[in-house]
Design a protein around this motif. Sequence first.
Motif, mmCIF file in Angstrom:
data_model
loop_
_atom_site.group_PDB
_atom_site.id
_atom_site.type_symbol
_atom_site.label_atom_id
_atom_site.label_comp_id
_atom_site.label_asym_id
_atom_site.label_seq_id
_atom_site.Cartn_x
_atom_site.Cartn_y
_atom_site.Cartn_z
ATOM 1 N N ALA A 338 0.827 -1.213 0.000
ATOM 2 C CA ALA A 338 0.000 0.000 0.000
ATOM 3 C C ALA A 338 0.860 1.260 0.000
ATOM 4 C CB ALA A 338 -0.921 -0.008 1.213
ATOM 5 N N ASN A 339 1.926 1.254 0.792
ATOM 6 C CA ASN A 339 2.804 2.426 0.871
ATOM 7 C C ASN A 339 3.541 2.682 -0.436
ATOM 8 O OD1 ASN A 339 2.104 2.954 3.525
ATOM 9 N ND2 ASN A 339 3.784 1.766 4.384
ATOM 10 N N GLN A 340 3.801 1.633 -1.186
ATOM 11 C CA GLN A 340 4.496 1.786 -2.455
ATOM 12 C C GLN A 340 3.584 2.314 -3.559
ATOM 13 O OE1 GLN A 340 7.818 1.283 -3.079
ATOM 14 N NE2 GLN A 340 8.063 0.917 -0.889
ATOM 15 N N CYS A 341 2.273 2.123 -3.364
ATOM 16 C CA CYS A 341 1.321 2.454 -4.434
ATOM 17 C C CYS A 341 0.512 3.730 -4.211
ATOM 18 C CB CYS A 341 0.352 1.267 -4.628
ATOM 19 S SG CYS A 341 1.169 -0.261 -5.129
ATOM 20 N N PHE A 342 0.373 4.098 -2.964
ATOM 21 C CA PHE A 342 -0.501 5.242 -2.676
ATOM 22 C C PHE A 342 0.209 6.242 -1.792
ATOM 23 C CE2 PHE A 342 -3.274 1.438 -2.998
ATOM 24 C CZ PHE A 342 -3.836 1.732 -4.218
ATOM 25 N N ALA A 343 0.049 7.514 -2.120
ATOM 26 C CA ALA A 343 0.654 8.582 -1.339
ATOM 27 C C ALA A 343 -0.022 8.673 0.014
ATOM 28 C CB ALA A 343 0.546 9.906 -2.085
ATOM 29 N N ALA A 344 0.764 9.004 1.024
ATOM 30 C CA ALA A 344 0.204 9.169 2.367
ATOM 31 C C ALA A 344 -0.757 10.356 2.382
ATOM 32 C CB ALA A 344 1.328 9.396 3.369
#
Length: 346
Positions: A338-344
Motif C-alpha cells: 500500500a505504501n508503495q502504491c498510494f501517497a500518504a
Amino acid sequence: MFSKNLKYYRLKKNMSKKELASLVKVTPMAISHYESGERRPGMDIIKALASALDVRVSDFLCNRNENLTFTHGEFRKGNKLPISQQEYVRESVEEYMNRFYTIVDILGGEVLPEAPACHGVNLSVSVEQDAKALRKYLRISEAGPIGNLVELLENKGILLCFLDIESNAFSGMNGLVSGRPYIVVNKFMSPERIRSTIVHEMAHFIFAWPEDICDKDIEDRATAISGAFLLSEEDARRELGIRRSAVTKDMTLICKEYGISMYLLVKRAALCGIISDSAAKDFYIKAGQHGWKRNEPSRIDQEEPMLFSQLVFRAVSENEISVQKGAELLKQPYDFVANQCFAAEG
C-alpha cells in the motif's frame, strides 16, 4: 495446484517425505502420491500438512499456471548441492515464475520485452571476442563498466530470480520458462559474485556450444567470457596500465567501478599480462589467509530484480488488482504494498 505447492513447501522446509509423513501420520508413499498428483488428501490431512510445514491451508490451494512450460538447465558438474536442494531450486523457480506470470497475464504479455533468441551467437577463437560479441548481442558498448546488470538484463527480456540458499555449493543456474530465458542465483553470495555468476549463466544460453566440447570446457569458457565481459582487456590496460609489479590497494577503486571482486581483477590482470603469475599467486595466498576466497569484502551495492515488483505496483495503482492480491503475489506485508502504491494522506 496442490501437488506442486506441497512439494515446494516441503523442500523449502528442508524436510524429507519420511519426516513429513511421520508428523502427519501417513506413509511416505502417501506423500509421494500427493506430490505427484496421483491422490489428493482430505481436508483433515491438508490441515495437518499445513501445520507440519508451518504454512496456511490457502498456500497449498494457490493456483498454478498450467500453460507455463519449464526447461531447467543442469547444475554444474561436480556440484555438491544435495539432490533435495537441487529440487528445491527448480521448484522455487517454478513457484516464483507462476506468481510473476500471474501479473503478466493480468497486465498483458506486452509488458515484457521481447525474449532474446537463445544459442544464436557462435563462439570465436578468442574469449575477448566472445565477450565483445555478448555485449553486442545485448546492444551495449564493447568496453567500459556496466552499471546495474540486473536492471539491464530485465530490460532485455531476461528474467532473474534470486533465492536464499544458505550453501556455498550453489551459485546459479539457467533455464527457460515458456521459451523465455531465466537466470536464478544464490542471493547469499556477494554482489560481485552475483554479477559474474549472472554473466556465466547468460553465456550458457546465448552462445551456440559445439556438441564435441566437454562440460568442463564449457564451464571454463563461460567463466572466462564472464570475466572478459565485465572487464575487457582494453579496459584492464587503460585502468591498470601496461605493467604492474604488484597488486596494490588502489586497485580496489577499479573493482568498485566495474562491479567485480579483487580476485577477478587480479585474474584478468594476469591473463592480460599486466601482472606476473607470481604476483597473482602472492595475492591469492595473502587473500586466502584473510578468508577472501569465499568472503571477500563487497565494495558495491546489491542489485535486485525490480520488474516483478514494478508490475505488481502498477497493477495495484491502476486498480487491476487489490492491495491484498499484490501482497500475496509479492509475499510482502499489506502495508508495504500500500505504501508503495498510494501517497500518504494529509
